[in-house]
Design a protein around this motif. Structure first.
Motif, short mmCIF file in Angstrom:
data_model
loop_
_atom_site.label_atom_id
_atom_site.label_comp_id
_atom_site.label_asym_id
_atom_site.label_seq_id
_atom_site.Cartn_x
_atom_site.Cartn_y
_atom_site.Cartn_z
N LEU A 123 38.45 5.29 32.16
CA LEU A 123 39.80 5.71 31.80
C LEU A 123 40.23 4.94 30.56
N PRO A 124 40.74 5.65 29.55
CA PRO A 124 40.96 5.01 28.25
C PRO A 124 42.19 4.11 28.13
N TYR A 125 43.12 4.20 29.08
CA TYR A 125 44.35 3.42 28.97
C TYR A 125 44.44 2.43 30.12
N PHE A 126 44.83 1.21 29.79
CA PHE A 126 44.88 0.14 30.78
C PHE A 126 46.07 0.31 31.72
N TRP A 127 47.26 0.51 31.19
CA TRP A 127 48.47 0.57 32.01
C TRP A 127 49.04 1.96 32.21
N HIS A 128 48.73 2.88 31.35
CA HIS A 128 49.49 4.12 31.26
C HIS A 128 48.85 5.25 32.05
N SER A 129 49.32 5.45 33.28
CA SER A 129 48.76 6.50 34.13
C SER A 129 48.99 7.89 33.54
N GLY A 130 50.12 8.10 32.88
CA GLY A 130 50.39 9.39 32.26
C GLY A 130 49.39 9.70 31.16
N ASP A 131 49.04 8.70 30.37
CA ASP A 131 48.04 8.91 29.32
C ASP A 131 46.65 9.11 29.92
N ASN A 132 46.34 8.39 31.00
CA ASN A 132 45.06 8.62 31.68
C ASN A 132 45.02 10.01 32.30
N ALA A 133 46.16 10.50 32.77
CA ALA A 133 46.21 11.88 33.29
C ALA A 133 45.93 12.87 32.16
N ARG A 134 46.45 12.61 30.98
CA ARG A 134 46.18 13.47 29.83
C ARG A 134 44.67 13.46 29.52
N ALA A 135 44.05 12.28 29.64
CA ALA A 135 42.60 12.18 29.42
C ALA A 135 41.84 13.00 30.48
N LEU A 136 42.29 12.94 31.73
CA LEU A 136 41.62 13.72 32.78
C LEU A 136 41.79 15.22 32.54
N ARG A 137 42.98 15.64 32.08
CA ARG A 137 43.17 17.06 31.75
C ARG A 137 42.20 17.49 30.65
N ASP A 138 42.05 16.62 29.64
CA ASP A 138 41.10 16.92 28.56
C ASP A 138 39.68 17.03 29.11
N LEU A 139 39.32 16.13 30.02
CA LEU A 139 37.98 16.15 30.61
C LEU A 139 37.75 17.43 31.42
N VAL A 140 38.74 17.85 32.17
CA VAL A 140 38.62 19.11 32.92
C VAL A 140 38.35 20.26 31.96
N ARG A 141 39.10 20.31 30.86
CA ARG A 141 38.89 21.37 29.86
C ARG A 141 37.47 21.34 29.31
N VAL A 142 36.96 20.13 29.02
CA VAL A 142 35.58 19.98 28.52
C VAL A 142 34.58 20.52 29.54
N LEU A 143 34.79 20.23 30.82
CA LEU A 143 33.87 20.69 31.86
C LEU A 143 33.93 22.20 32.04
N VAL A 144 35.12 22.75 32.06
CA VAL A 144 35.28 24.20 32.24
C VAL A 144 34.69 24.96 31.05
N GLU A 145 34.86 24.40 29.86
CA GLU A 145 34.34 25.06 28.66
C GLU A 145 32.85 24.79 28.44
N GLY A 146 32.26 23.91 29.22
CA GLY A 146 30.84 23.63 29.10
C GLY A 146 30.46 22.81 27.89
N LYS A 147 31.33 21.94 27.43
CA LYS A 147 31.07 21.16 26.23
C LYS A 147 30.26 19.89 26.48
N ALA A 148 30.14 19.44 27.72
CA ALA A 148 29.36 18.23 28.03
C ALA A 148 28.23 18.51 29.00
N ALA A 149 28.26 19.67 29.61
CA ALA A 149 27.27 20.09 30.61
C ALA A 149 27.47 21.59 30.83
#
Length: 143
Positions: free
Chosen positions: A85-111
C-alpha cells in the motif's frame, strides 16, 4: 451484503480450503496506483483464473507478509494481487490505490483479465478495502 457476494466469498474460502495441489507463478510488477509507483506481487494460477482476490496488508506491514495466503488462493484457481500500500497513514489514498488496482486487473493490464474482484484487507488494509468496495468490478470485500 448481497447474496451473490456471500456466495462468491464462500466459494473463495471453500475452494482455498479444499484446493488440490497445483502450482502458481508469482511476478512482481511496478504499477502506478493512487498517484504513486507501487510494487504489486501478482500470483497467477495454472489454468484460467475464475476471479481475482486483492490482499491488502495492515499498518506497518508489507506485501511479503501475505504471499503465503496469495499462493494458497492461487493454487485454488484465483488470480491474486498483493500490493505494497503506497500511503503510510492515509486510508482514503490507499483505497484510491486499490480502486486503481481493481481497474488494472479487470482490464488485464498486469495479468489475464478477470470479471470480479474480492478485496481482503487486514487492519488498516481492511479500512482501505472497505473504502474501495464501491469500485467497478468489486464483487465483495472482507476487512
Amino acid at each position: 451484503m448481497p447474496p451473490a457476494v456471500v456466495v462468491l466469498l464462500a466459494t473463495c474460502l471453500a475452494s482455498a480450503a479444499t484446493a488440490r495441489p497445483a502450482t502458481a507463478q508469482t511476478k512482481s510488477v511496478d504499477l502506478w496506483l493512487g498517484g504513486r509507483e507501487t510494487t504489486v506481487d501478482v500470483v497467477v494460477p495454472d489454468g484460467e483464473a475464475r476471479d481475482a482476490v486483492v490482499l491488502a496488508h495492515g499498518f506497518t506491514r508489507h506485501r511479503g507478509t501475505l504471499i503465503g495466503h496469495a499462493e494458497r488462493l492461487a493454487r485454488a484457481g484465483f488470480l491474486v494481487a498483493v500490493p505494497d500500500l503506497p500511503y503510510f497513514w492515509h486510508s482514503g489514498d490507499n483505497a484510491r490505490a486499490l480502486r486503481d488496482l481493481v481497474r488494472v486487473l479487470v482490464e488485464g493490464k498486469a495479468a489475464p483479465p478477470v470479471a470480479r474482484v474480492v478485496l481482503v484487507g487486514f487492519s488498516a488494509g481492511g479500512l482501505a478495502a472497505l473504502l474501495a468496495a464501491d469500485a467497478p468490478g468489486v464483487a465483495g470485500y472482507v476487512g
